[in-house]
Design an enzyme around this catalytic site. Structure first.
Site, PDB file in Angstrom:
ATOM      1  N   ARG A  90       0.832  -1.206   0.000  1.00 24.84           N
ATOM      2  CA  ARG A  90       0.000   0.000   0.000  1.00 24.84           C
ATOM      3  C   ARG A  90       0.867   1.256   0.000  1.00 24.84           C
ATOM      4  O   ARG A  90       0.565   2.225  -0.716  1.00 24.84           O
ATOM      5  CB  ARG A  90      -0.921   0.001   1.226  1.00 24.84           C
ATOM      6  CG  ARG A  90      -1.758   1.260   1.340  1.00 24.84           C
ATOM      7  CD  ARG A  90      -2.662   1.219   2.554  1.00 24.84           C
ATOM      8  NE  ARG A  90      -3.504   2.403   2.615  1.00 24.84           N
ATOM      9  CZ  ARG A  90      -4.541   2.533   3.434  1.00 24.84           C
ATOM     10  NH1 ARG A  90      -4.876   1.547   4.254  1.00 24.84           N
ATOM     11  NH2 ARG A  90      -5.259   3.636   3.448  1.00 24.84           N
ATOM     12  N   ASN A 145     -10.695  -4.386  -1.366  1.00 27.78           N
ATOM     13  CA  ASN A 145     -10.604  -3.369  -2.415  1.00 27.78           C
ATOM     14  C   ASN A 145      -9.664  -3.794  -3.543  1.00 27.78           C
ATOM     15  O   ASN A 145      -8.734  -4.569  -3.307  1.00 27.78           O
ATOM     16  CB  ASN A 145     -10.100  -2.054  -1.807  1.00 27.78           C
ATOM     17  CG  ASN A 145     -11.188  -1.319  -1.058  1.00 27.78           C
ATOM     18  OD1 ASN A 145     -12.315  -1.246  -1.514  1.00 27.78           O
ATOM     19  ND2 ASN A 145     -10.848  -0.786   0.099  1.00 27.78           N
ATOM     20  N   CYS A 165     -19.182  -2.161   0.925  1.00 27.44           N
ATOM     21  CA  CYS A 165     -18.388  -0.967   1.201  1.00 27.44           C
ATOM     22  C   CYS A 165     -19.059  -0.213   2.342  1.00 27.44           C
ATOM     23  O   CYS A 165     -20.283  -0.283   2.502  1.00 27.44           O
ATOM     24  CB  CYS A 165     -18.294  -0.087  -0.046  1.00 27.44           C
ATOM     25  SG  CYS A 165     -17.314   1.421   0.169  1.00 27.44           S
ATOM     26  N   HIS A 195     -16.586   3.456  -4.680  1.00 30.13           N
ATOM     27  CA  HIS A 195     -15.696   4.603  -4.476  1.00 30.13           C
ATOM     28  C   HIS A 195     -15.836   5.646  -5.583  1.00 30.13           C
ATOM     29  O   HIS A 195     -14.907   6.413  -5.864  1.00 30.13           O
ATOM     30  CB  HIS A 195     -14.239   4.157  -4.324  1.00 30.13           C
ATOM     31  CG  HIS A 195     -13.980   3.473  -3.025  1.00 30.13           C
ATOM     32  ND1 HIS A 195     -12.731   3.063  -2.617  1.00 30.13           N
ATOM     33  CD2 HIS A 195     -14.821   3.115  -2.016  1.00 30.13           C
ATOM     34  CE1 HIS A 195     -12.799   2.492  -1.425  1.00 30.13           C
ATOM     35  NE2 HIS A 195     -14.078   2.513  -1.051  1.00 30.13           N
ATOM     36  N   TYR A 250     -14.243  10.070  -2.178  1.00 28.45           N
ATOM     37  CA  TYR A 250     -13.354   9.578  -3.236  1.00 28.45           C
ATOM     38  C   TYR A 250     -13.485  10.384  -4.536  1.00 28.45           C
ATOM     39  O   TYR A 250     -12.577  10.343  -5.367  1.00 28.45           O
ATOM     40  CB  TYR A 250     -13.613   8.094  -3.507  1.00 28.45           C
ATOM     41  CG  TYR A 250     -13.179   7.218  -2.372  1.00 28.45           C
ATOM     42  CD1 TYR A 250     -11.876   6.748  -2.282  1.00 28.45           C
ATOM     43  CD2 TYR A 250     -14.071   6.873  -1.356  1.00 28.45           C
ATOM     44  CE1 TYR A 250     -11.463   5.961  -1.225  1.00 28.45           C
ATOM     45  CE2 TYR A 250     -13.674   6.087  -0.292  1.00 28.45           C
ATOM     46  CZ  TYR A 250     -12.372   5.633  -0.237  1.00 28.45           C
ATOM     47  OH  TYR A 250     -11.972   4.853   0.824  1.00 28.45           O
TER      48      TYR A 250
END
Length: 434
Positions: A90, A145, A165, A195, A250
């Site tokens: 990440r 995700n 989500c 998102h 987002y």
């Protein structure tokens, strides 16, 4: 019932366990299986999960294992919450895109694409084991995700799956506080892709059962609620008023890309903050005196995750037929998208099927962005399933946050280099790059 969590060593898991303990009447669990390959995570997270159940007087048993087959065998439902490559991957997703003047984010843009490439093949391997060993009517609930792409991969492969989500439930709670009602009295017109969503209506049910859309009140020029909502999504109030909808946070990556990029270049990454939080959480989990969800877990993200998960699981297993916001097949809901694309909208949930409800047509600006991102998502899934630099390049170029060939070329090389050890085909693809 037997419920299995793949990725059960996540520091998120005690959030789930807390919900399972509090809402045991809604979701009666006899066996909770936490499956994770990391022995230290299994020891720490599994230990606190067992103590939490015992402290709450929950009659169920918590099992911890690295054996996926044992974990999913005869399961009624299986939850996926995976992070292939961990927080280190990440951190890379949030930084290498900066070298090509693009935002770094773990679920959208080039970083989110990298996560999809790493994740889809592994999720499909686990899903095949679920199909082989779990109960024949077991459902997979995916929280991994990028949820939209991962859920479509599962559905295309014939699995009984739905994507989950926490954005919609977070908005529901936020509006409930704003209008001083119980969360269950709020119904959202939530539309888009995972998102990439907007709230186009906020319906509040009164004591007599009637509903009223309070979004016009929020959009009123003299409404302090609008400024508070704008601040919560980090976007201008005028944008919300112009769209007659509240965008999810987002959307900021699309509506204020350059501003966000400048912020990212001068701030520590979200991955670094999460790693600090995870170290603190794991230290808490190691303390045998800790028998409830630590307060630090609120800093980890995933607010209301347990409530959202319990809602969908109890609806499926209880065949309730109620409506929840989920990631499901389009099936004509958005006529401009293929039926097999995965969208995020209110859907009716039963044991046999999860069906999207009709929605009003999207405004042209919303439909245009949804179409653009959906085109990228379809190419991204092809790249995740089949590999190859050309597939990666085409999907990268298609993303609206990239959109330029030279930038896509650079980002493709950066992605392959950063993920050479996590994608079996990436090293060779990079070696053959121009």
């Amino acid at each position: 019932m037997k419920l299995t969590v793949i990725g059960g060593g996540s520091t998120y898991t005690p959030e789930l366990v807390d919900g399972f303990a509090r809402l045991r009447d809604q979701l009666p669990i006899d066996e909770l299986w936490l499956v994770d390959p990391d022995p230290e995570r299994r020891r720490l997270v599994g230990g606190v999960a067992q103590r939490m159940f015992a402290h709450a007087g929950h009659p169920g048993t918590v099992h911890v294992t690295d054996d996926v087959v044992a974990g999913v065998s005869d399961a009624d439902a299986v939850m996926f919450q995976l992070r292939i490559g961990g927080q280190a991957a990440r951190q890379q997703d949030e930084t290498w895109p900066h070298e090509a003047c693009c935002i770094g984010q773990e679920t959208t843009g080039p970083g989110g694409f990298a996560k999809a490439l790493r994740t889809v093949p592994v999720v499909l391997e686990y899903a095949d084991l679920v199909r082989e060993h779990a109960k024949p009517d077991a459902w997979i609930v995916d929280f991994t995700n990028p949820v939209g792409i991962v859920t479509r991969a599962l559905l295309d492969a014939g699995h009984r799956a739905v994507g989950l989500c926490n954005v919609a439930i977070g908005f529901q709670r936020r509006f409930a506080r704003e209008f001083d009602v119980a969360p269950e009295a709020v119904r959202l017109d939530h539309v888009g892709l995972n998102h990439l969503t907007w709230e186009r209506g906020v319906h509040v049910r009164s004591a007599d059962g009637t509903e009223r859309d309070v979004l016009p009140d929020l959009l009123a020029a003299d409404s302090g609620a609008l400024d508070r909502m704008a601040e919560s999504v980090h976007m201008p109030a005028d944008l919300i008023r112009l769209q007659h909808a509240v965008p999810s946070y987002y959307l900021r990556y699309f509506y204020a890309h350059d501003v966000v990029l400048e912020e990212q270049l001068h701030e520590r990454t979200r991955a670094e903050a999460v790693m600090d939080t995870e170290r603190a959480l794991l230290a808490k989990y190691a303390d045998e005196a800790v028998v409830t969800k630590p307060a630090e877990l609120e800093q980890r993200g995933g607010a209301y995750y347990s409530e959202a998960a319990i809602d969908v699981l109890s609806s499926i297993l209880g065949d309730r037929g109620d409506v929840q916001v989920l990631n499901v097949r389009n099936d004509g809901t958005f006529p401009f998208l293929p039926d097999d694309h995965v969208i995020e909208v209110p859907a009716r949930v039963t044991r046999q099927a999860i069906t999207p409800l009709p929605v009003a047509p999207l405004a042209p600006d919303m439909a245009g962005l949804v179409s653009h991102v959906a085109g990228y998502e379809r190419l991204a899934l092809e790249a995740a399933l089949h590999g190859g630099r050309d597939r990666v390049l085409r999907a990268m170029w298609a993303h609206p946050l990239v959109g330029q060939v030279d930038k896509a070329e650079r980002l493709t090389d950066l992605l392959l280099a950063a993920n050479a050890d996590l994608l079996p085909w990436a090293g060779g693809a990079l070696a053959g790059a121009r």
